[in-house]
Design an enzyme around this catalytic site. Structure first.
Site, PDB file in Angstrom:
ATOM      1  N   GLU A   1       0.844  -1.198   0.000  1.00  0.00           N
ATOM      2  CA  GLU A   1       0.000   0.000   0.000  1.00  0.00           C
ATOM      3  C   GLU A   1       0.880   1.248   0.000  1.00  0.00           C
ATOM      4  OE1 GLU A   1      -2.409   0.395   3.506  1.00  0.00           O
ATOM      5  OE2 GLU A   1      -3.087   2.409   2.963  1.00  0.00           O
TER       6      GLU A   1
ATOM      7  N   ASP B   1      -7.950   2.383   6.540  1.00  0.00           N
ATOM      8  CA  ASP B   1      -7.736   2.315   5.095  1.00  0.00           C
ATOM      9  C   ASP B   1      -7.007   1.030   4.724  1.00  0.00           C
ATOM     10  OD1 ASP B   1      -9.056   4.512   4.340  1.00  0.00           O
ATOM     11  OD2 ASP B   1      -7.290   5.797   4.009  1.00  0.00           O
TER      12      ASP B   1
END
Ligand code: 0RA
Length: 635
Positions: free
Chosen positions: A427, A504
């Site tokens: 990520e 997230d």
């Protein structure tokens, strides 16, 4: 015709030959002598009582598994007739117990509706039982007869008076015939529950006397199939709280259908003919599918859910998230297919199709809010399917034209031996950068994904598929997706999902797992997918750092150490430098990894639908569960 011959009549000899044939070739009659065949015996007996219930003559069936693994099934139906059979000259009961396929001949109106798969008759169970005892209550009396390996060991006897009616059959399977003669309660239980769902109002009880503290299980559903569908969907968020249900009768065919949509993506059809599960489908299932596809498209056009230029919704799109049960009762069912679980009677198709069309049409007209939800779901299913098709074509074209064109963002490894290679899906570009520097480039590849683009809250799966990030992922992995998927083409045998320890990050992990689950499922099944586990805490003193995944472990360490440490909290991967990332998360000798199994993926898929769906509570729960990470998030 019947001439006595050594005390036997011709029909007696025929009977003996018949049952002897069953004992010689049991598999021809019950499929096999495995546990499956063994349980068939119970189902055969129960089916006879069910027929009595279908005819409206019986409302309670009791099954007992005894300590010696014999079973009794008792019903409060009319009782098997015991009067002398005019042609055979013996009681009807004895004819039923000793002649193959004799059940239907004695039929009252209800008895004809008899199963095909089981439907082999009580005589087959009798032939394969070491002992069998039948007790009949009717016409004011109790009658009883006993058998051994199919042979009567006495006449039908009158033994007492009663004002009840019914039949009780107690049998002990022959260990010479069956591989195993131990019954599994769960198998019996499941079928009995299913039968009670299929026959509303009927009470079926089960007692397993082999258990200590044995308790009677009671299956009894006043709403039948509606209760069945609710039972299947009990853990799901449903679209139509009240199931769509209808019942119709045409030309001696009774059709019962129930359907309820959930917000998942699977299609679950359960079809039955005469209470027998038709695993291979058949004309009733085809009729249902045709009827539903037609009526939904028809409704969509009339109500402008589809524009004139739009193509029709496909059946698959319309059935995404459906749980449907189709049950038909037919006079003379034809069972076909490999396992004889496919209904063949062709006239059933049109009967089911038109009743589905008419009933669902009425339902949609009367329930516009739910109708809209169902259509919205079908339309987004189509969008997802379209996106998958485009993504598939894109990867297909790429591999055809420019097979070596890997995504620019991928920092590939030098080894081409897939079984040694690892792909880190990271990520964020900055963590991606550290990972690139820290890795062992011989066998570790890095693909950074920009998290924001993937944020699950904003992107449905179809849009995710269309994103550059996911396309890059598909190309990097090399297997293709969906119908094109080929695990042999995998370029890495280990895929690590490495995301931040915040909301997230959890979203992205769930999204990736859902994506793998739905489009590259075999990767998960074969154990290729892992979650990388970067530590959450570091205790630093000079050049020394100790890393921890759990707060308890860190506190334990602190309580045992009398030195002073500085605490580092790693909320994001970006907070670690290349060396730290290697040490803690990528070095095969030190890293903690978590292999993803299919249950994890299914759970992710469920969470994903919760997050995407209208289940606000589920979304709140998710955030609550991840609240440790939340600093200032606005969802
Ligand atoms: C033949 C005819 C009738 C009932 C039955 C069979 C019957 C069979 C079984 C097997 C288990 N339970 C059963 N209950 C009934 C109808 C007899 C009449 O007309 O009264």
């Amino acid at each position: 015709m019947e001439s006595p011959l050594n005390g036997y009549s011709a029909s007696d000899i025929q009977v003996l030959e018949g049952l002897e044939a069953v004992r010689k070739r049991p598999s021809m009659y019950i499929g096999s002598t495995s546990p499956k065949g063994l349980h068939h015996l119970v189902f055969e007996i129960v089916d006879n009582s069910i027929d009595e219930a279908v005819g409206g003559f019986c409302n309670h069936i009791q099954a007992i598994i005894h300590t010696d693994n014999s079973v009794s099934v008792c019903d409060n139906g009319r009782g098997i007739p015991v009067d002398i059979h005019p042609q055979m000259g013996i009681p009807a009961l004895e004819v039923i117990m000793t002649t193959l396929h004799s059940g239907g001949k004695f039929g009252g109106s209800g008895y004809n509706i008899s199963g095909g798969l089981h439907g082999v008759g009580l005589s087959v169970v009798n032939a394969l039982s070491l002992s069998m005892e039948i007790t009949v209550k009717r016409d004011g009396y109790v009658y009883r007869q006993r058998y051994q390996t199919g042979q009567p060991i006495g006449k039908v006897e009158q033994c007492g008076m009663t004002d009840e009616t019914g039949t009780e059959i107690h049998f002990l399977p022959d260990p010479d015939i069956f591989e195993i003669t131990v019954f599994e309660k769960e198998i019996i239980e499941q079928r009995l529950r299913e039968l009670s769902f299929l026959n509303k109002g009927l009470r079926i009880t089960l007692l397993d006397e082999r258990e200590e503290d044995a308790k009677i299980k009671d299956f009894h559903y006043d709403n039948g199939l509606k209760d069945f569908v609710t039972y299947i969907n009990k853990k799901k968020e449903v679209i139509n709280e009240i199931p769509i249900y209808f019942e119709s009768q045409k030309d001696d065919v009774i059709v019962n259908v129930v359907m309820q949509y959930n917000n998942g993506y699977n299609e679950s059809l359960y079809s039955y003919a005469n209470n027998i599960r038709t695993q291979e489908g058949g004309t009733h299932e085809i009729g249902f599918k045709n009827g539903l596809t037609r009526v939904i498209n028809d409704f969509a056009r009339r109500n402008n859910f589809l524009k004139e230029s739009d193509a029709n919704l496909s059946g698959e799109d319309i059935r995404e998230g459906i749980v449907a049960i189709i049950s038909v009762l037919v006079k003379d069912p034809q069972f076909e297919g490999q396992t004889k679980t496919k209904l063949g009677n062709s006239f059933i198709r049109t009967i089911v199709e038109s009743s589905v069309f008419e009933s669902v049409e009425d339902y949609l007209n009367e329930n516009p809010v739910i109708a809209k939800k169902i259509l919205d779901k079908a339309i987004s299913a189509r969008r997802a399917r379209e996106a998958a098709r485009k993504a598939r074509e894109l990867t297909r074209r790429k591999s055809a034209l420019e097979s070596t064109s890997l995504p620019g963002k991928l920092a590939d490894c030098s080894s081409k031996e897939a079984h040694l290679c690892e792909l880190y899906i990271v990520e964020g570009d900055s963590a991606g950068g550290s990972a690139k520097q820290g890795r062992d480039r011989n066998y570790q590849a890095i693909l950074p994904l920009r998290g924001k683009i993937l944020n699950v809250q904003k992107a449905r799966l179809d849009r995710v598929l269309a994103s550059e990030e996911i396309k890059a992922l598909i190309t990097a992995i090399g297997t293709g997706i969906d119908e094109d998927f080929d695990i042999k083409k995998a370029r890495y045998h280990k895929l690590f999902i490495m995301t931040d320890a915040d909301v997230d990050g959890s979203h992205i992990r769930i999204l990736l797992l859902t994506f793998f689950y739905r489009y590259m499922r075999q990767l998960i099944e074969e154990g290729y997918v892992y979650i990388a586990q970067p530590p959450l805490y570091g205790l630093k003193r000079g050049n020394e750092i100790n890393y921890f995944h759990k707060e308890e472990d860190m506190n334990q360490f602190l309580s045992e150490s009398n030195k002073k440490w500085t605490l580092q909290r790693y909320k994001g991967l970006g907070e670690m430098d290349a060396e730290q990332l290697w040490d803690t998360t990528m070095d095969p000798d030190k890293r903690t990894i978590l292999q993803v199994n299919i249950d994890d993926a299914i759970r992710a898929d469920e969470i994903f639908s919760d997050l995407m769906g209208e289940n606000v509570q589920a979304r709140k729960d998710f955030i609550q569960a991840n609240a440790v990470y939340v600093t200032n998030l606005d969802i």
